[in-house]
Enzyme design. Structure first.
Site, PDB file in Angstrom:
ATOM      1  CE1 TYR A  38     -83.092  32.452  51.446  1.00 30.61           C
ATOM      2  CE2 TYR A  38     -83.571  31.655  53.657  1.00 30.61           C
ATOM      3  CZ  TYR A  38     -83.958  31.876  52.353  1.00 30.61           C
ATOM      4  OH  TYR A  38     -85.230  31.513  51.958  1.00 30.61           O
TER       5      TYR A  38
ATOM      6  CG  LEU B 184     -77.486  39.236  70.012  1.00 27.88           C
ATOM      7  CD1 LEU B 184     -76.865  37.851  70.212  1.00 27.88           C
ATOM      8  CD2 LEU B 184     -78.560  39.499  71.058  1.00 27.88           C
TER       9      LEU B 184
ATOM     10  CB  CYS C 145     -76.404  34.414  63.489  1.00 30.01           C
ATOM     11  SG  CYS C 145     -76.267  32.684  64.033  1.00 30.01           S
ATOM     12  N   GLY C 146     -78.191  32.929  60.876  1.00 33.29           N
ATOM     13  CA  GLY C 146     -77.971  32.117  59.686  1.00 33.29           C
ATOM     14  C   GLY C 146     -76.709  31.289  59.803  1.00 33.29           C
ATOM     15  CD1 TRP C 147     -75.406  27.537  57.272  1.00 31.50           C
ATOM     16  CD2 TRP C 147     -76.651  29.011  56.161  1.00 31.50           C
ATOM     17  NE1 TRP C 147     -76.495  26.862  56.762  1.00 31.50           N
ATOM     18  CE2 TRP C 147     -77.281  27.750  56.076  1.00 31.50           C
ATOM     19  CE3 TRP C 147     -77.263  30.102  55.526  1.00 31.50           C
ATOM     20  CZ2 TRP C 147     -78.464  27.535  55.388  1.00 31.50           C
ATOM     21  CZ3 TRP C 147     -78.449  29.891  54.839  1.00 31.50           C
ATOM     22  CH2 TRP C 147     -79.039  28.624  54.771  1.00 31.50           C
ATOM     23  N   GLY C 148     -73.748  32.417  59.822  1.00 36.50           N
ATOM     24  CA  GLY C 148     -72.682  33.153  60.477  1.00 36.50           C
ATOM     25  C   GLY C 148     -71.992  34.214  59.656  1.00 36.50           C
TER      26      GLY C 148
ATOM     27  CB  THR D   6     -79.638  30.355  64.366  1.00 37.26           C
ATOM     28  OG1 THR D   6     -80.560  29.786  63.410  1.00 37.26           O
ATOM     29  CG2 THR D   6     -78.601  29.290  64.705  1.00 37.26           C
TER      30      THR D   6
ATOM     31  CD  GLN E 242     -79.860  29.188  59.266  1.00 39.57           C
ATOM     32  OE1 GLN E 242     -80.223  29.680  60.330  1.00 39.57           O
ATOM     33  NE2 GLN E 242     -80.195  29.702  58.100  1.00 39.57           N
TER      34      GLN E 242
ATOM     35  CB  CYS F 264     -89.900  36.175  46.771  1.00 41.00           C
ATOM     36  SG  CYS F 264     -90.914  35.385  48.037  1.00 41.00           S
TER      37      CYS F 264
END
Length: 422
Positions: free
Chosen positions: A151, A187, A191-194, A212, A217, A384
């Site tokens: 994302y 690091l 990190c969102g969903w990885g 996160t 997430q 956006c």
């Protein structure tokens, strides 16, 4: 009582008449100065045309929306749509472009910026803001994101790539810029969903940790790490970046990335944020900050109420610095900035993909979220994409080397390595 009721009705009738007159004046101005492919259907069924064959139809469901249309701002138009006072028929991306022109005709151009309001950005406030935006439901995001659920802005080499291909290219672009190498400590802040930590561990052999504030997430990222068999080299933790030095210790990492997170930090906290990253990195370690920035040199929000709309409905307490402010604060915390790259056209295209993918799956989306939430996301993604195209906002990758001791960086003399084949 009867007299007051009669007066109230009479007042409302006069007000409604004045509003409709204002709407008609706006339509007349459009026909004369800037014909719009728009038709507005009033509550009584009458239609107001704006001078060009209509591509967009706005149907008024609540008379309160007439005032917003008679003196439109981008925020008022967005709010009327999100709150269900107006129904929209037609392509979302074209509707946003039309809304900008309508707001300009009404005397509220997007370019008229005013100073924003600073948020305190306490840990509790930031947790709540992150939960509001990211904990909508993993299945909702899965509808329109790529297969890795990344994302953030993708990276297009030709513009013809699929969103899956472009997001993979972005992950590699970040990893190459950071010169990730096997065994390094990496690091990812926010990190969102990885997606990034999993890719970095699998392909580049690093020991990766992602943090996160989103519980949804973190849970899914942990599941995906386990499914990939990376449990010994990859972790996703629920942790505020302000607690990272306490948790991991100083100079615990060789490389750090922050992708799509510093928008939540707050302008007044940028020094603290970059200072914490400096403390986490070893000397000469590399840091890549990937984030949305203001196009305004004074870091003022987008005009016509766009900034307020985003703050109310999408990103509570979000604040965008101009890239010059980000560079200043980064340098003040001991980073030598070695590369600055604008990804503005890439994010316009990324958001176009996301918007089109969501629009193509609206029936499924309605089974996952309520109508108001869905309308927020429809307006946000299309808006956006258009905003990046129009340069209301920008996005930069800033690459810095921690340089608190005299001497050169550890980088080669040229930047050819950034674009070498993955």
């Amino acid at each position: 009582m009867r007299a007051e009721g009669w007066l109230g009705r009479a007042t409302r009738k006069v007000t409604a008449h004045a509003v409709e007159k204002g709407l008609q004046r706006l339509a007349d101005a459009a026909r004369t100065r800037d014909p719009l492919p728009l038709v507005i259907v009033l509550p009584n069924g009458e239609q107001v045309h704006f001078g060009a064959p209509p591509k967009i139809t706005l149907t008024i469901r609540d008379e309160a929306a007439l005032a917003a249309l008679a003196q439109p701002t981008m925020a008022a138009l967005g709010e009327a749509f999100v709150e269900g006072r107006v129904d929209l028929d037609g392509p979302m991306l074209e509707a946003v472009a039309l809304a900008e022109r309508l707001a300009a005709l009404g005397g509220s151009p997007v370019g008229a910026r005013v100073a924003g309001v600073f948020s305190r950005h306490t840990p509790k406030q930031d947790r709540e803001a992150i939960a509001y935006h990211y904990d909508v439901g993993n299945e909702f995001y899965r509808l329109w994101l790529d297969e890795r659920m990344v994302y953030s802005c993708a990276y297009f080499r030709t513009g013809e790539e699929s969103i899956d291909e472009a997001q993979l290219a972005k992950l590699d672009h970040i990893c190459r810029k950071l010169r990730l190498a096997p065994g390094e400590r990496f690091l990812d802040i926010g990190c969102g969903w990885g997606g990034l930590i999993i890719h970095a561990a699998q392909k580049y052999g690093v020991r990766a940790i992602g943090i996160t504030l989103s519980e949804a997430q973190q849970r899914l990222a942990a599941e995906r790490i386990a499914a990939a068999g990376l449990g010994e080299r990859c972790q996703a933790l629920l942790l505020d970046y302000r607690e990272a030095v306490k948790r991991f210790g100083a100079e615990s990492f060789d490389k750090v990335a922050s992708v799509g997170m510093f928008e939540h930090v707050g302008l007044r906290n940028l020094g603290t944020y970059f200072g914490i990253v400096r403390e986490l990195l070893r000397e000469r370690g590399l840091f890549l900050n990937h984030g949305i920035t203001s196009a305004d040199v004074d870091s003022r929000p987008v005009g016509s109420g766009v900034g307020d709309f985003i703050g109310t409905y999408v990103f509570p307490h979000g604040e965008l610095p101009h890239v010059s402010l980000a560079l200043r604060e980064m340098a003040a915390q001991g980073f030598e900035v070695v590369d600055v790259e604008s990804l503005r056209p890439h994010y316009a295209k990324t958001l176009q993909h996301w918007s089109n993918r969501l629009e193509a799956r609206l029936p499924e989306a309605r089974r996952l979220v309520d109508e108001k939430t869905l309308r927020i996301w429809r307006a946000y993604l299309a808006g956006c994409s258009y905003g990046f195209t129009r340069h209301w906002i920008n996005i930069y990758q800033l690459l810095g080397s921690k340089q608190t001791q005299p001497g050169l960086t550890e980088l080669p003399l040229t930047r050819d390595w950034m674009y070498a084949p993955a």
